[in-house]
Design a protein around this motif. Sequence first.
Motif, PDB file in Angstrom:
ATOM      1  N   ARG A  54       0.817  -1.207   0.000  1.00  0.00           N
ATOM      2  CA  ARG A  54       0.000   0.000   0.000  1.00  0.00           C
ATOM      3  C   ARG A  54       0.850   1.257   0.000  1.00  0.00           C
ATOM      4  NH1 ARG A  54      -3.962  -1.888   4.856  1.00  0.00           N
ATOM      5  NH2 ARG A  54      -4.134   0.376   5.143  1.00  0.00           N
ATOM      6  N   VAL A  55       2.165   1.100   0.126  1.00  0.00           N
ATOM      7  CA  VAL A  55       3.087   2.244   0.159  1.00  0.00           C
ATOM      8  C   VAL A  55       4.249   1.970  -0.787  1.00  0.00           C
ATOM      9  CG1 VAL A  55       2.482   2.827   2.543  1.00  0.00           C
ATOM     10  CG2 VAL A  55       4.416   1.304   2.091  1.00  0.00           C
ATOM     11  N   PRO A  56       4.972   3.020  -1.215  1.00  0.00           N
ATOM     12  CA  PRO A  56       6.114   2.804  -2.107  1.00  0.00           C
ATOM     13  C   PRO A  56       7.270   2.078  -1.423  1.00  0.00           C
ATOM     14  CG  PRO A  56       5.354   5.095  -2.183  1.00  0.00           C
ATOM     15  CD  PRO A  56       4.677   4.451  -1.015  1.00  0.00           C
ATOM     16  N   ALA A  57       8.149   1.524  -2.250  1.00  0.00           N
ATOM     17  CA  ALA A  57       9.442   0.983  -1.810  1.00  0.00           C
ATOM     18  C   ALA A  57      10.496   1.805  -2.542  1.00  0.00           C
ATOM     19  CB  ALA A  57       9.567  -0.499  -2.140  1.00  0.00           C
ATOM     20  N   TRP A  58      11.087   2.771  -1.854  1.00  0.00           N
ATOM     21  CA  TRP A  58      11.959   3.758  -2.502  1.00  0.00           C
ATOM     22  C   TRP A  58      13.409   3.298  -2.546  1.00  0.00           C
ATOM     23  CZ3 TRP A  58       9.141   6.920  -5.070  1.00  0.00           C
ATOM     24  CH2 TRP A  58       7.979   7.495  -4.550  1.00  0.00           C
ATOM     25  N   VAL A  59      14.061   3.547  -3.678  1.00  0.00           N
ATOM     26  CA  VAL A  59      15.509   3.407  -3.792  1.00  0.00           C
ATOM     27  C   VAL A  59      16.031   4.584  -4.599  1.00  0.00           C
ATOM     28  CG1 VAL A  59      15.590   0.888  -3.645  1.00  0.00           C
ATOM     29  CG2 VAL A  59      15.357   1.991  -5.881  1.00  0.00           C
ATOM     30  N   GLY A  75       6.045  -3.609   7.248  1.00  0.00           N
ATOM     31  CA  GLY A  75       5.067  -3.731   8.316  1.00  0.00           C
ATOM     32  C   GLY A  75       3.678  -3.896   7.736  1.00  0.00           C
ATOM     33  N   GLY A  76       2.953  -4.886   8.221  1.00  0.00           N
ATOM     34  CA  GLY A  76       1.598  -5.132   7.749  1.00  0.00           C
ATOM     35  C   GLY A  76       1.561  -6.230   6.710  1.00  0.00           C
ATOM     36  N   GLU A  77       0.731  -7.242   6.929  1.00  0.00           N
ATOM     37  CA  GLU A  77       0.546  -8.343   5.985  1.00  0.00           C
ATOM     38  C   GLU A  77      -0.928  -8.750   5.991  1.00  0.00           C
ATOM     39  OE1 GLU A  77       3.201 -11.449   7.348  1.00  0.00           O
ATOM     40  OE2 GLU A  77       4.710 -10.863   5.885  1.00  0.00           O
ATOM     41  N   ARG A  81       1.903  -1.742   4.971  1.00  0.00           N
ATOM     42  CA  ARG A  81       1.581  -0.358   5.317  1.00  0.00           C
ATOM     43  C   ARG A  81       2.842   0.461   5.531  1.00  0.00           C
ATOM     44  NH1 ARG A  81      -0.876  -0.245  10.450  1.00  0.00           N
ATOM     45  NH2 ARG A  81      -1.441   1.900   9.936  1.00  0.00           N
ATOM     46  N   ALA A  82       3.981  -0.204   5.607  1.00  0.00           N
ATOM     47  CA  ALA A  82       5.277   0.464   5.738  1.00  0.00           C
ATOM     48  C   ALA A  82       6.323  -0.402   5.051  1.00  0.00           C
ATOM     49  CB  ALA A  82       5.644   0.660   7.211  1.00  0.00           C
ATOM     50  N   ILE A  83       7.238   0.235   4.322  1.00  0.00           N
ATOM     51  CA  ILE A  83       8.340  -0.478   3.687  1.00  0.00           C
ATOM     52  C   ILE A  83       9.632   0.278   3.964  1.00  0.00           C
ATOM     53  CG2 ILE A  83       9.389  -1.183   1.499  1.00  0.00           C
ATOM     54  CD1 ILE A  83       6.689  -1.780   0.405  1.00  0.00           C
TER      55      ILE A  83
END
Length: 207
Positions: A54-59, A75-77, A81-83
């Motif tokens: 539900r949120v981006p995974a930034w690099v 976080g969250g499965e 909700r957090a990466i």
Amino acid sequence: MSVSPVCPRCGEPLQVRPGSAAQAWCHRHGAVTPLHHTVLVAHDAIAAVTADARVPAWVPDPMPAGWAVTGLAWGGEPGARAIVVDTAGPAPLGGSAELVLVAEEPGTGVGCGYAGLPGLDPGDVISGPSSVAVEAAGQRAPLWAVPTTDDRAAFVGEAYGVWLWLVTWPMNAAWLLAEEPRLLDLRERIYPDLPLGPPSEHLLPGS
């Protein structure tokens, strides 16, 4: 391979409630969203976590010379909700450095855990002029400096409607942000030559 989840605010082991992957109990912070992480980061693990996130995974894009992705936490499965993406490489002023990038929904406390703040969200940190900025998936995202300890620098803003945190070790590694770096959301594209490296020191909050 995922290992036992930890508290997103302090990194301590959790008591996971039976039948619930969405909530667990920390002896210091009470009910929290469990933070999961991998022993060794791999392209297929990134793809699995980002598939329904539900949120981006930034690099950083491009990745700084000599840098690699060295850790992944979420976080969250199902539907993260957090990466957290941990990266490491040569520091701009010499030595080695780490840059942790966090995207999280409000109220999860992950970014505050890495920045060393006591709450769940940055609160009144975001006021006045911003300190630096990044380009997140083509959009300029201003970031505000977070008061923290002397061993790190932390910045927070917003992108895609959720919090965006960048935390560097050591503090002077914040020079990586001097030229408004671009960030890629790995939900959109995981390129096959994305450099991967061994686990680094600050993958978990409180470390």
